[in-house]
Design an enzyme around this catalytic site. Structure first.
Site, PDB file in Angstrom:
ATOM      1  N   GLY A  86       0.910  -1.087   0.154  1.00 16.12           N
ATOM      2  CA  GLY A  86      -0.063  -0.099   0.041  1.00 16.12           C
ATOM      3  C   GLY A  86       0.864   1.176  -0.049  1.00 16.12           C
ATOM      4  N   ALA A  87       0.203   2.320   0.365  1.00 17.36           N
ATOM      5  CA  ALA A  87       0.775   3.855   0.101  1.00 17.36           C
ATOM      6  C   ALA A  87       1.451   3.538  -1.249  1.00 17.36           C
ATOM      7  CB  ALA A  87       1.796   3.991   1.157  1.00 17.36           C
ATOM      8  N   GLY A 105       5.276   3.959  -9.006  1.00 13.35           N
ATOM      9  CA  GLY A 105       5.982   2.850  -9.405  1.00 13.35           C
ATOM     10  C   GLY A 105       5.042   1.464  -9.315  1.00 13.35           C
ATOM     11  N   HIS A 106       4.045   1.415  -8.319  1.00 16.98           N
ATOM     12  CA  HIS A 106       3.059   0.671  -8.231  1.00 16.98           C
ATOM     13  C   HIS A 106       2.195   0.587  -9.312  1.00 16.98           C
ATOM     14  CE1 HIS A 106       3.906   1.269  -3.615  1.00 16.98           C
ATOM     15  NE2 HIS A 106       4.196  -0.189  -3.715  1.00 16.98           N
ATOM     16  N   GLY A 146       8.734  -4.815  -8.669  1.00 20.18           N
ATOM     17  CA  GLY A 146       9.688  -3.617  -8.881  1.00 20.18           C
ATOM     18  C   GLY A 146      11.073  -3.868  -8.848  1.00 20.18           C
ATOM     19  N   LYS A 165      13.273  -1.857  -8.004  1.00 17.89           N
ATOM     20  CA  LYS A 165      13.728  -1.105  -6.798  1.00 17.89           C
ATOM     21  C   LYS A 165      14.249  -2.020  -5.670  1.00 17.89           C
ATOM     22  CE  LYS A 165      13.014   0.974  -3.404  1.00 17.89           C
ATOM     23  NZ  LYS A 165      11.940   1.472  -2.356  1.00 17.89           N
ATOM     24  N   ASP A 166      13.540  -3.012  -5.491  1.00 22.43           N
ATOM     25  CA  ASP A 166      13.744  -4.191  -4.649  1.00 22.43           C
ATOM     26  C   ASP A 166      14.444  -5.233  -5.253  1.00 22.43           C
ATOM     27  OD1 ASP A 166      12.396  -2.972  -1.985  1.00 22.43           O
ATOM     28  OD2 ASP A 166      10.727  -2.973  -3.401  1.00 22.43           O
ATOM     29  N   ILE A 209      10.737   3.791 -10.825  1.00 18.94           N
ATOM     30  CA  ILE A 209      10.407   4.848 -11.331  1.00 18.94           C
ATOM     31  C   ILE A 209      10.839   5.956 -10.265  1.00 18.94           C
ATOM     32  CG2 ILE A 209       8.398   6.265 -11.494  1.00 18.94           C
ATOM     33  CD1 ILE A 209       8.265   3.914 -13.670  1.00 18.94           C
ATOM     34  N   ARG A 235       8.071   4.737   1.624  1.00 20.94           N
ATOM     35  CA  ARG A 235       8.659   5.567   2.885  1.00 20.94           C
ATOM     36  C   ARG A 235       8.939   6.767   2.301  1.00 20.94           C
ATOM     37  NH1 ARG A 235      10.253   0.110   3.391  1.00 20.94           N
ATOM     38  NH2 ARG A 235      10.101  -0.687   5.418  1.00 20.94           N
TER      39      ARG A 235
END
Ligand code: PAF
Length: 275
Positions: A25-26, A30-31, A141, A143-144, A170, A181
Site C-alpha cells: 500500500g501507500a 511505481g506501483h 519492481g 527497486k527491491d 520509477i 517510505r
C-alpha cells in the site's frame, strides 16, 4: 482468503489470464506502473495491500509504515485493477508460521544481512499469495533488487507455475526512487534525498571505467556520509545475478550497485545495474 481464492478460481475457470501485484500500500507511480503492465497483459488484475508484519525487523518501521487504504483503493480502480485483496493480519496468519525459508548466499548480503528475518517474511507472504491467487503472472519492481532475486529463487525452488515480471524503478524528476517510505521524509530530508541516486550514477560511471569495486564502494560511502543528514548502512558492488560482492569485474557479467541509507529516521534503498 476465501474471497481471493474464489475470485482467482472463477477467473481461471473462465480461461482468463490473471496478474497479481503484491504491495504493502501507500501506492505511488511505481506501483501503478506494475498494475498498468499487468492490465496490459492480463484479463484480470488482483492487487494485494498488506503491510506484512513478518518482514519487518524494526517495530517502529512497521508502526510508522504509511497506510492509506481509501486513497490506494481509488488509485487502483483508476489503474486497471479488477480485484483488491486487503486482508487483516489474522486472515493471513491465523497461527504463527513455523516454516522457515533459507535462501543461502542470496540472503546473506545486503537487505538479508542487515534486516534479519526480512526475506523469510517476504517469502512467507508471497508464497501464501501465490497459493491463494494462483496467478499466471506476478509483478514486482526492480527497486527491491534483492527481493526480486529471492522471489525468482522461490518460484524456481517451489515450482510455482507463473511468470515473474520485473518493472524498472520509477524515479521522481530529481532522481529519487519512488518509495512508500518517501512520504515520511521531512522537507529538509527530502531536499537531500536525491543524493543516493547521484552517488549511484557516479559509482556506475566508475564501474564502466573499470575502477576497482572496493574503491567505488569506499568513495560512494564517503560521498553519502559527507551529507550530515545521511547515515549510510551499506553500499555494495555486486554480481547482478548472485548478488555476491565483487573483488573485480568479469566481461559479460552485469554488476549491480546497491545502497541502503538512513535519512532523518527513514531507511531508503536504491540500486542501478551496469550491464
Ligand atoms: O515489496 C513489497 O511491497 C513487499 O515486500 C511485498 C512483495 C508486497 C511482500 O509483502
Amino acid at each position: 482468503m476465501a474471497q481471493l481464492r474464489a475470485f482467482a478460481e472463477g477467473s481461471r475457470q473462465a480461461g482468463r489470464r490473471l496478474g497479481l501485484v503484491p504491495t504493502m500500500g501507500a501506492l505511488h507511480a511505481g506501483h501503478l506502473q506494475l498494475v498498468a503492465a499487468a492490465a496490459a497483459a492480463c484479463d484480470d488484475v488482483v492487487a494485494s495491500i498488506f503491510v506484512n508484519p513478518t518482514q519487518f525487523n524494526n517495530a517502529d518501521d512497521l508502526r510508522l509504515y504509511p497506510r492509506l487504504p481509501e486513497q490506494d483503493t481509488a488509485l487502483l480502480a483508476g489503474a486497471g485493477c479488477t480485484a483488491l485483496f486487503m486482508p487483516g493480519v489474522e486472515e493471513v496468519y491465523p497461527q504463527p508460521t513455523v516454516l522457515r525459508f533459507d535462501f543461502g548466499p542470496l540472503e546473506r548480503v545486503m537487505e538479508g544481512a542487515h534486516r534479519p528475518g526480512h526475506f523469510n517474511g517476504v517469502a512467507t507472504v508471497v508464497s501464501k499469495l501465490f497459493h491463494m491467487a494462483r496467478p499466471h503472472a506476478a509483478y514486482f519492481g526492480q527497486k527491491d533488487f534483492q527481493q526480486v532475486a529471492i522471489v525468482r529463487q522461490l518460484i524456481a525452488d517451489l515450482s510455482f507455475d507463473l511468470e515473474l515480471v520485473v518493472a524498472p524503478t520509477i524515479r521522481e524528476a530529481d532522481g529519487l526512487a519512488m518509495s512508500s517510505r518517501n512520504r515520511r521524509l521531512s522537507p529538509e530530508a527530502r531536499a537531500v534525498a536525491p543524493l543516493i541516486y547521484q552517488v549511484l550514477q557516479t559509482a556506475a560511471q566508475q564501474v564502466r571505467q573499470g575502477v576497482p569495486p572496493a574503491q567505488v564502494q569506499a568513495q560512494a560511502l564517503a560521498a553519502l556520509a559527507a551529507e550530515p543528514q545521511f547515515t549510510p548502512e551499506y553500499v555494495e558492488v555486486a554480481d547482478a545475478q548472485t548478488l555476491q560482492p565483487l573483488a573485480g569485474y568479469e566481461a559479460g557479467r552485469a554488476v549491480v550497485l546497491c545502497v541502503a541509507a538512513h535519512l532523518g529516521g527513514v531507511r531508503l534503498i536504491d540500486n542501478v545495474v551496469v550491464e
